[in-house]
Design a protein around this motif. Structure first.
Motif, short mmCIF file in Angstrom:
data_model
loop_
_atom_site.label_atom_id
_atom_site.label_comp_id
_atom_site.label_asym_id
_atom_site.label_seq_id
_atom_site.Cartn_x
_atom_site.Cartn_y
_atom_site.Cartn_z
N GLY A 33 0.81 -1.21 0.00
CA GLY A 33 0.00 0.00 0.00
C GLY A 33 0.84 1.26 0.00
O GLY A 33 0.48 2.27 -0.63
N GLN A 34 1.99 1.21 0.69
CA GLN A 34 2.86 2.39 0.75
C GLN A 34 3.38 2.79 -0.63
O GLN A 34 3.76 3.94 -0.84
CB GLN A 34 4.04 2.12 1.69
CG GLN A 34 3.70 2.21 3.16
CD GLN A 34 3.25 3.60 3.58
OE1 GLN A 34 4.00 4.57 3.44
NE2 GLN A 34 2.04 3.70 4.10
N LEU A 35 3.39 1.89 -1.56
CA LEU A 35 3.93 2.16 -2.90
C LEU A 35 3.01 3.05 -3.74
O LEU A 35 3.43 3.55 -4.78
CB LEU A 35 4.15 0.84 -3.66
CG LEU A 35 5.03 -0.22 -3.00
CD1 LEU A 35 5.07 -1.47 -3.87
CD2 LEU A 35 6.42 0.30 -2.72
N PHE A 36 1.78 3.28 -3.29
CA PHE A 36 0.77 3.94 -4.12
C PHE A 36 0.42 5.34 -3.62
O PHE A 36 0.16 5.53 -2.42
CB PHE A 36 -0.51 3.10 -4.18
CG PHE A 36 -0.39 1.87 -5.05
CD1 PHE A 36 -0.86 1.88 -6.34
CD2 PHE A 36 0.21 0.72 -4.55
CE1 PHE A 36 -0.75 0.75 -7.14
CE2 PHE A 36 0.32 -0.42 -5.34
CZ PHE A 36 -0.15 -0.41 -6.63
N VAL A 37 0.40 6.28 -4.55
CA VAL A 37 -0.22 7.59 -4.32
C VAL A 37 -1.55 7.55 -5.05
O VAL A 37 -1.60 7.45 -6.28
CB VAL A 37 0.65 8.74 -4.85
CG1 VAL A 37 -0.08 10.08 -4.71
CG2 VAL A 37 1.99 8.79 -4.11
N LEU A 38 -2.64 7.59 -4.29
CA LEU A 38 -3.97 7.39 -4.87
C LEU A 38 -4.71 8.71 -5.03
O LEU A 38 -4.50 9.65 -4.27
CB LEU A 38 -4.78 6.43 -4.00
CG LEU A 38 -4.20 5.02 -3.85
CD1 LEU A 38 -5.09 4.18 -2.94
CD2 LEU A 38 -4.03 4.34 -5.21
N ASP A 313 9.93 3.94 -6.84
CA ASP A 313 9.55 3.63 -5.46
C ASP A 313 8.05 3.75 -5.24
O ASP A 313 7.50 3.09 -4.37
CB ASP A 313 10.27 4.57 -4.49
CG ASP A 313 11.78 4.47 -4.62
OD1 ASP A 313 12.31 3.36 -4.50
OD2 ASP A 313 12.42 5.51 -4.84
N MET A 314 7.42 4.62 -6.03
CA MET A 314 5.98 4.83 -5.85
C MET A 314 5.29 4.88 -7.20
O MET A 314 5.89 5.24 -8.23
CB MET A 314 5.70 6.12 -5.06
CG MET A 314 6.27 6.12 -3.66
SD MET A 314 5.58 7.44 -2.61
CE MET A 314 4.02 6.70 -2.11
N PHE A 315 4.03 4.53 -7.18
CA PHE A 315 3.20 4.41 -8.38
C PHE A 315 2.07 5.42 -8.26
O PHE A 315 1.33 5.41 -7.27
CB PHE A 315 2.66 2.98 -8.45
CG PHE A 315 2.11 2.58 -9.79
CD1 PHE A 315 2.96 2.19 -10.80
CD2 PHE A 315 0.76 2.59 -10.03
CE1 PHE A 315 2.47 1.81 -12.04
CE2 PHE A 315 0.24 2.21 -11.25
CZ PHE A 315 1.11 1.83 -12.27
N LEU A 316 1.94 6.30 -9.25
CA LEU A 316 0.98 7.39 -9.18
C LEU A 316 -0.37 7.00 -9.78
O LEU A 316 -0.48 6.76 -10.98
CB LEU A 316 1.53 8.63 -9.89
CG LEU A 316 0.68 9.91 -9.82
CD1 LEU A 316 0.37 10.30 -8.38
CD2 LEU A 316 1.37 11.05 -10.56
N PHE A 317 -1.37 6.91 -8.91
CA PHE A 317 -2.76 6.60 -9.26
C PHE A 317 -2.95 5.10 -9.54
O PHE A 317 -2.00 4.36 -9.75
CB PHE A 317 -3.29 7.43 -10.42
CG PHE A 317 -3.16 8.91 -10.25
CD1 PHE A 317 -3.19 9.47 -8.97
CD2 PHE A 317 -3.00 9.75 -11.34
CE1 PHE A 317 -3.08 10.84 -8.81
CE2 PHE A 317 -2.88 11.11 -11.17
CZ PHE A 317 -2.92 11.67 -9.90
N ALA A 318 -4.20 4.70 -9.52
CA ALA A 318 -4.56 3.31 -9.80
C ALA A 318 -5.74 3.30 -10.75
O ALA A 318 -6.52 4.26 -10.80
CB ALA A 318 -4.91 2.58 -8.50
N ASN A 319 -5.86 2.23 -11.50
CA ASN A 319 -7.05 2.04 -12.33
C ASN A 319 -8.15 1.46 -11.44
O ASN A 319 -9.15 2.10 -11.17
CB ASN A 319 -6.73 1.11 -13.49
CG ASN A 319 -7.94 0.84 -14.36
OD1 ASN A 319 -8.59 1.78 -14.81
ND2 ASN A 319 -8.25 -0.42 -14.57
N ASP A 320 -7.95 0.27 -10.96
CA ASP A 320 -8.77 -0.35 -9.92
C ASP A 320 -7.80 -0.65 -8.78
O ASP A 320 -6.86 -1.42 -8.95
CB ASP A 320 -9.43 -1.63 -10.44
CG ASP A 320 -10.27 -2.30 -9.37
OD1 ASP A 320 -9.67 -3.05 -8.55
OD2 ASP A 320 -11.49 -2.10 -9.35
N ILE A 321 -8.01 -0.03 -7.63
CA ILE A 321 -7.02 -0.09 -6.56
C ILE A 321 -6.72 -1.52 -6.15
O ILE A 321 -5.57 -1.94 -6.07
CB ILE A 321 -7.49 0.74 -5.34
CG1 ILE A 321 -7.72 2.19 -5.74
CG2 ILE A 321 -6.45 0.66 -4.22
CD1 ILE A 321 -8.35 3.04 -4.65
N ALA A 322 -7.76 -2.29 -5.87
CA ALA A 322 -7.56 -3.67 -5.42
C ALA A 322 -6.83 -4.49 -6.48
O ALA A 322 -5.92 -5.28 -6.17
CB ALA A 322 -8.90 -4.30 -5.08
#
Length: 581
Positions: A33-38, A313-322
């Motif tokens: 979860g820490q890898l994501f900026v949502l 290190d981090m991934f910006l945004f998600a399509n479908d978070i889960a």
């Protein structure tokens, strides 16, 4: 592993202990979860929904969408109060605090700052951005843009680049960062878009970008910018969906064209070049992951973990978070994402949070009184200063300036805006501001019709097109007009690769048939490259922004009440001889 005592972290033993204790207490899902900026895309604040999202996904960072300053403040602070680990809250302030909230201050574009003498305007841009973004709880600035503007056809970074020379970009980026840090020492700055936009004309929202510079050319420009800022303690880098093929071919001899990926998915660019050769120890984040520049090159199930594997290190945004987080977990379980790479990324994330003192509640939840700084008079003065010092007279080969409204009062105004994209169009408010400011300056304004406005005012009718074809007798036009002013406020985003002047209909009376009949002046309120479409105009002004302060300042300079102080970048002439006439 990550050296948290080195630049840009510079952590003490107590801070490092917090990183270690926090990391060791995390489950695998919490680390992922820490890898994501949502993105918070749902308007309003629902604390139960926010708490549930945090408990389920354990995100590391937040970007929000929409809302006034009070709502955004409440939303960001509610997220922080309910998050087990303090969150990065990111802002995108290319032009000032207006990038954070609608009440924020538009200070200047990067192109505008680059046109001015010195770097004070870039400093003010960073300071106002930092002050106003901090007021709503932000602690991570997705700026400055450090792209070097090499190709005049490129409109995605046209106004967002400080210029076409590496040294100018470095000086202004450094000033922007200093401004942000003066406003809030606990806000991280991010240079973007590595390995560098501005060489070609394509937009990574639509297609994978390609920086085609040779290795030596890249090192002399983009490489110089990034190496300088890294040596000075740059905290974060945002990676664009941009390939750097000549560098990839150098680092991976024999690499096939089909295997050349955007930097976000390129281990040779992120790990071999950025980490090992350039010695960058800070945080690396992808650009927005919904861009076609990433999705067109890999399946999402490969791209999401692939970016982390490559060195982000981090991934910006998600399509479908889960779903996106499940892709990362599967890559970990399959051994593609190693324990070492995951640990490195998460420790770097936690280390940056410790570096920014986000463990201190007074840092992550600002005093609500700070909201009063947003759009304040002192910040608006920075905008006025930038307009005065940076607005540029690109050319005046026929000596049409200054125009004294006491002697030449009657102006034929041609306003060219962007093509409306909604049935809700009721007119361009900037056009009204231009008319008001011209009238306030003492001019009598005869407004050329626009097909879009005629359709709104008269209803849909073939007669609107007929009216747009109307050209009065030349002598009658000359007898009733002292000069013509063509104001261009054209801008595009994530819809086409190049944005050019588009008249409201074909064979329109807007076209500059009047150019040789009366003195004609052109003025851009956005892009700097419009001479490619109106090279015949002998006088041209780059005013940089469709804001009242800029429009007023440009008219004051046009009338001789104020001098032009900005300097045009060579790119404004678009590589042609006729644009200089």
């Amino acid at each position: 592993m990550v050296d948290l005592k080195a630049n840009p972290f510079n952590l003490n033993d107590e801070q490092i202990k917090w990183v270690e204790d926090t990391y060791n207490s995390m489950s695998l899902d919490e680390k992922i979860g820490q890898l994501f900026v949502l993105l918070k895309a749902i308007p309003g604040v629902n604390e139960e929904l926010i708490k549930g999202t945090l408990d389920q996904f354990h995100q590391g960072g937040l970007r929000w969408q929409g809302g006034d300053k009070e709502t955004v403040y409440l939303q960001n602070t509610t997220y922080q109060k309910n998050s087990k680990v303090p969150l990065f809250v990111a802002a995108n302030c290319d032009d000032g605090g207006i990038g954070a909230v609608p009440e924020g201050t538009f200070v200047a574009t990067a192109a505008e700052c680059g046109a001015g003498e010195g770097t004070e305007n870039a400093y003010n841009l960073g300071y106002v951005s930092g002050k106003e973004a901090s007021a709503i709880g932000c602690n991570w600035m997705f700026n400055p843009v450090v792209d070097v503007y090499k190709n005049w056809r490129n409109t995605i970074v046209n106004t967002r680049s400080f210029g076409s020379e590496a040294d100018k970009v470095i000086d202004n980026a450094r000033a922007y960062i200093k401004g942000v840090k003066a406003a809030n020492p606990n806000m991280a700055c991010t240079a973007k878009h590595f390995p560098g936009d501005g060489v070609e004309e394509l937009d990574q929202h639509l297609v994978m970008g390609v920086n085609n510079l040779s290795v030596d050319e890249w090192e002399e420009s983009f490489g110089k910018v990034y190496r300088t800022l890294i040596d000075e303690g740059l905290e974060a880098i945002m990676v664009g969906h941009i390939a750097l093929p000549e560098m990839s071919r150098k680092l991976v001899p024999g690499i096939e064209d089909k295997d050349i990926k955007p930097a976000t998915l390129s281990k040779e660019l992120l790990t071999d070049l950025l980490r090992e050769d350039m010695n960058f120890n800070g945080l690396v984040i992808t650009d927005a992951s919904h861009m076609v520049g990433m999705s067109a090159t890999s399946k999402r199930c490969d791209a999401v973990p692939g970016a982390i594997i490559a060195g982000c290190d981090m991934f910006l945004f998600a399509n479908d978070i889960a779903e996106d987080m499940a892709y990362v977990r599967k890559a970990y379980e399959d051994g593609l994402l190693t324990e070492e790479r995951l640990e490195e990324a998460v420790r770097r994330i936690l280390g940056m949070k410790a570096h920014l003192n986000l463990t201190d509640e007074s840092v992550i939840i600002p005093d609500k009184k700070e909201l009063d700084n947003i759009g304040c008079e002192a910040h608006r003065e920075c905008a006025k200063k930038a307009a005065d010092e940076c607005i540029t007279l690109v050319k005046d080969t026929y000596k049409n300036l200054p125009v004294n409204p006491d002697e030449k009062k009657r102006v034929f105004l041609v306003y060219v805006g962007s093509t409306p994209t909604t049935k809700g169009y009721t007119g361009d408010p900037v056009k009204k501001v231009v008319i008001e400011e011209l009238e306030n300056a003492g001019f009598e304004v005869d407004v050329c019709p626009s097909y879009y406005d005629l359709e709104v005012e008269n209803g849909v009718s073939p007669m609107n097109f007929v009216k747009m074809l109307n050209h009065e007798p030349r002598q009658a036009f000359i007898d009733t007009h002292d000069f013509a002013l063509v104001v261009i406020n054209v801008k595009g985003y994530a819809q086409e690769n190049e944005v050019r002047v588009r008249w409201s209909c074909n064979h329109s009376c807007e076209l500059p048939w009047y150019n040789e009949e009366v003195p004609t002046i052109g003025m851009s309120l956005n892009y700097t490259n419009h001479l490619i479409d109106v090279p015949q105009l002998h006088t041209f002004i780059n005013a940089y922004a469709p804001k009242r302060e800029h429009i007023r300042a440009a008219i004051e300079k046009m009338t001789g009440k104020s001098e032009f102080k900005g300097t045009a970048d060579e790119t404004v002439f678009c590589g042609r001889w006729d644009t200089r006439l």
